[in-house]
Enzyme design. Structure first.
Site, PDB file in Angstrom:
ATOM      1  N   ASP A  67      39.837 -26.334 -18.461  1.00  0.00           N
ATOM      2  CA  ASP A  67      40.357 -26.236 -17.092  1.00  0.00           C
ATOM      3  C   ASP A  67      39.915 -27.415 -16.232  1.00  0.00           C
ATOM      4  O   ASP A  67      39.072 -28.218 -16.624  1.00  0.00           O
ATOM      5  CB  ASP A  67      39.884 -24.923 -16.450  1.00  0.00           C
ATOM      6  CG  ASP A  67      38.410 -24.637 -16.749  1.00  0.00           C
ATOM      7  OD1 ASP A  67      38.019 -23.467 -16.714  1.00  0.00           O
ATOM      8  OD2 ASP A  67      37.664 -25.600 -17.046  1.00  0.00           O
ATOM      9  N   ASN A 136      32.489 -12.440 -13.122  1.00  0.00           N
ATOM     10  CA  ASN A 136      33.485 -11.338 -13.051  1.00  0.00           C
ATOM     11  C   ASN A 136      34.243 -11.187 -14.370  1.00  0.00           C
ATOM     12  O   ASN A 136      35.290 -10.560 -14.419  1.00  0.00           O
ATOM     13  CB  ASN A 136      34.475 -11.602 -11.900  1.00  0.00           C
ATOM     14  CG  ASN A 136      35.226 -12.911 -12.067  1.00  0.00           C
ATOM     15  OD1 ASN A 136      35.066 -13.590 -13.088  1.00  0.00           O
ATOM     16  ND2 ASN A 136      36.049 -13.272 -11.103  1.00  0.00           N
ATOM     17  N   HIS A 138      35.649 -13.589 -16.172  1.00  0.00           N
ATOM     18  CA  HIS A 138      36.753 -14.515 -16.452  1.00  0.00           C
ATOM     19  C   HIS A 138      36.387 -15.473 -17.590  1.00  0.00           C
ATOM     20  O   HIS A 138      35.215 -15.749 -17.834  1.00  0.00           O
ATOM     21  CB  HIS A 138      37.188 -15.254 -15.191  1.00  0.00           C
ATOM     22  CG  HIS A 138      36.264 -16.326 -14.696  1.00  0.00           C
ATOM     23  ND1 HIS A 138      35.792 -16.372 -13.402  1.00  0.00           N
ATOM     24  CD2 HIS A 138      35.740 -17.403 -15.313  1.00  0.00           C
ATOM     25  CE1 HIS A 138      35.022 -17.433 -13.255  1.00  0.00           C
ATOM     26  NE2 HIS A 138      34.966 -18.069 -14.405  1.00  0.00           N
ATOM     27  N   GLU A 143      41.172 -15.368 -14.010  1.00  0.00           N
ATOM     28  CA  GLU A 143      40.476 -14.366 -13.206  1.00  0.00           C
ATOM     29  C   GLU A 143      40.901 -12.947 -13.598  1.00  0.00           C
ATOM     30  O   GLU A 143      41.961 -12.771 -14.213  1.00  0.00           O
ATOM     31  CB  GLU A 143      40.779 -14.606 -11.724  1.00  0.00           C
ATOM     32  CG  GLU A 143      40.293 -15.947 -11.198  1.00  0.00           C
ATOM     33  CD  GLU A 143      38.790 -15.979 -10.943  1.00  0.00           C
ATOM     34  OE1 GLU A 143      38.370 -16.790 -10.106  1.00  0.00           O
ATOM     35  OE2 GLU A 143      38.023 -15.212 -11.553  1.00  0.00           O
TER      36      GLU A 143
HETATM   37  C1  GLP Z   1      33.875 -21.621 -14.348  1.00  0.00           C
HETATM   38  C2  GLP Z   1      34.528 -22.217 -15.581  1.00  0.00           C
HETATM   39  C3  GLP Z   1      34.279 -21.353 -16.796  1.00  0.00           C
HETATM   40  C4  GLP Z   1      32.783 -21.084 -16.910  1.00  0.00           C
HETATM   41  C5  GLP Z   1      32.331 -20.324 -15.671  1.00  0.00           C
HETATM   42  C6  GLP Z   1      30.860 -19.948 -15.737  1.00  0.00           C
HETATM   43  O1  GLP Z   1      34.623 -20.568 -13.891  1.00  0.00           O
HETATM   44  N1  GLP Z   1      35.969 -22.350 -15.396  1.00  0.00           N
HETATM   45  O2  GLP Z   1      34.760 -22.031 -17.942  1.00  0.00           O
HETATM   46  O3  GLP Z   1      32.524 -20.309 -18.074  1.00  0.00           O
HETATM   47  O4  GLP Z   1      32.550 -21.168 -14.535  1.00  0.00           O
HETATM   48  O5  GLP Z   1      30.106 -21.072 -15.353  1.00  0.00           O
HETATM   49  P1  GLP Z   1      28.508 -21.076 -15.373  1.00  0.00           P
HETATM   50  O6  GLP Z   1      28.152 -21.355 -16.785  1.00  0.00           O
HETATM   51  O7  GLP Z   1      28.115 -22.161 -14.437  1.00  0.00           O
HETATM   52  O8  GLP Z   1      28.054 -19.708 -14.923  1.00  0.00           O
END
Ligand code: GLP
Length: 264
Positions: A67, A136, A138, A143
């Protein structure tokens, strides 16, 4: 879904990097799906360390990231382009032209989304997709409520995700509201999936993903339907789990062939 418990963040990252490096050595032309986020920083540190020790080369690997934000300069420090440059692409021998990230700056985002899907197909599909998980539940930026068969497209961030990503932008108003993300259907087509979850903030999402019902309200629960999904969680993220799961030590004591790439 094979759940593997790591005693802490470092062991989770080290195990994941050890496994990915091993699989890239076995399949030097691997199509590798990559992720960003704080969870991934330790993972990339461990991968880069193995590369620098001569244990793995990415010279023939192609990567596809999950993404990117929409309308955020790719040189912005909080962009996923910057994250990947600093944490991985500039640290290993991956040809930069082999590093694919959705184009959030296209003035034709529908075309950019379709092109991304076409590029993944043209590469032969993703062999191994590394994932994190949002608080959450995702995956990528799909989402809660996202279609479980969705493809690469533009999504609006939930208030919870905007809040979670605020530290990267300084204040909530500066967080982009829209992203371009691989869909859940896209992720599910990867031959193997390796999801990493660390910390107490992920414990509810981890419980719902692994032991909850299959529901779009927890997009990560779709991995219960994936034939080769591996989830590595540290103890802080595993606190709500009720079942017992194998530890990293127990997995390392077993032959990998029994768990990974079977029937890939
Ligand atoms: C974002 C990214 C996800 C990632 C998530 C958790 O939403 N699009 O790919 O898994 O954050 O990030 P973190 O590892 O900083 O908690």
């Amino acid at each position: 879904m094979k759940v593997i418990r790591a005693r802490d963040y470092n062991q989770m990252c080290s195990f994941a990097a050890h496994f990915v490096a091993r699989e890239v050595r076995n399949r030097p032309e691997m199509v590798l799906g990559l992720a960003t986020g704080r969870t991934m920083q330790g993972f990339y540190r461990e991968v880069v360390e193995r590369h620098r020790a001569g244990a793995v080369s990415f010279a023939r690997v192609r990567t596809f990231n999950l993404d990117e934000y929409v309308n955020l300069d790719s040189n912005h420090p909080a962009s996923f382009h910057s994250f990947m440059r600093w944490n991985f692409v500039e640290q290993v021998d991956l040809p930069p032209e082999n590093a694919n990230i959705p184009d959030g700056n296209s003035d034709r985002l529908l075309d950019a989304s379709a092109k991304y899907e076409a590029d993944i197909r043209a590469a032969g599909g993703i062999d191994l997709q590394v994932l994190g998980i949002g608080r959450n539940g995702h995956i990528a930026f799909n989402e809660p409520g996202s279609s479980l068969t969705s493809r690469t497209r533009v999504k609006r961030l939930s208030p919870e995700t905007i809040l979670a990503n605020t530290p990267d932008f300084g204040d909530p108003e500066s967080v982009p509201r829209y992203v371009i993300t691989m869909g859940i259907g896209t992720v599910m087509e990867a031959r193997f999936v390796l999801l990493l979850a660390s910390g107490s903030s992920k414990s509810r999402a981890v419980e719902q993903m692994i032991e909850g019902p299959l529901t779009a309200q927890c997009p990560a629960s779709i991995l219960q339907m994936h034939p080769h999904a591996f989830v590595v969680v540290d103890e802080a993220a595993a606190t709500r789990l009720n079942q017992t799961y194998e530890t990293v030590e127990e997995i390392l004591a077993d032959p990998y062939e029994e768990y990974f790439w079977e029937g890939a």
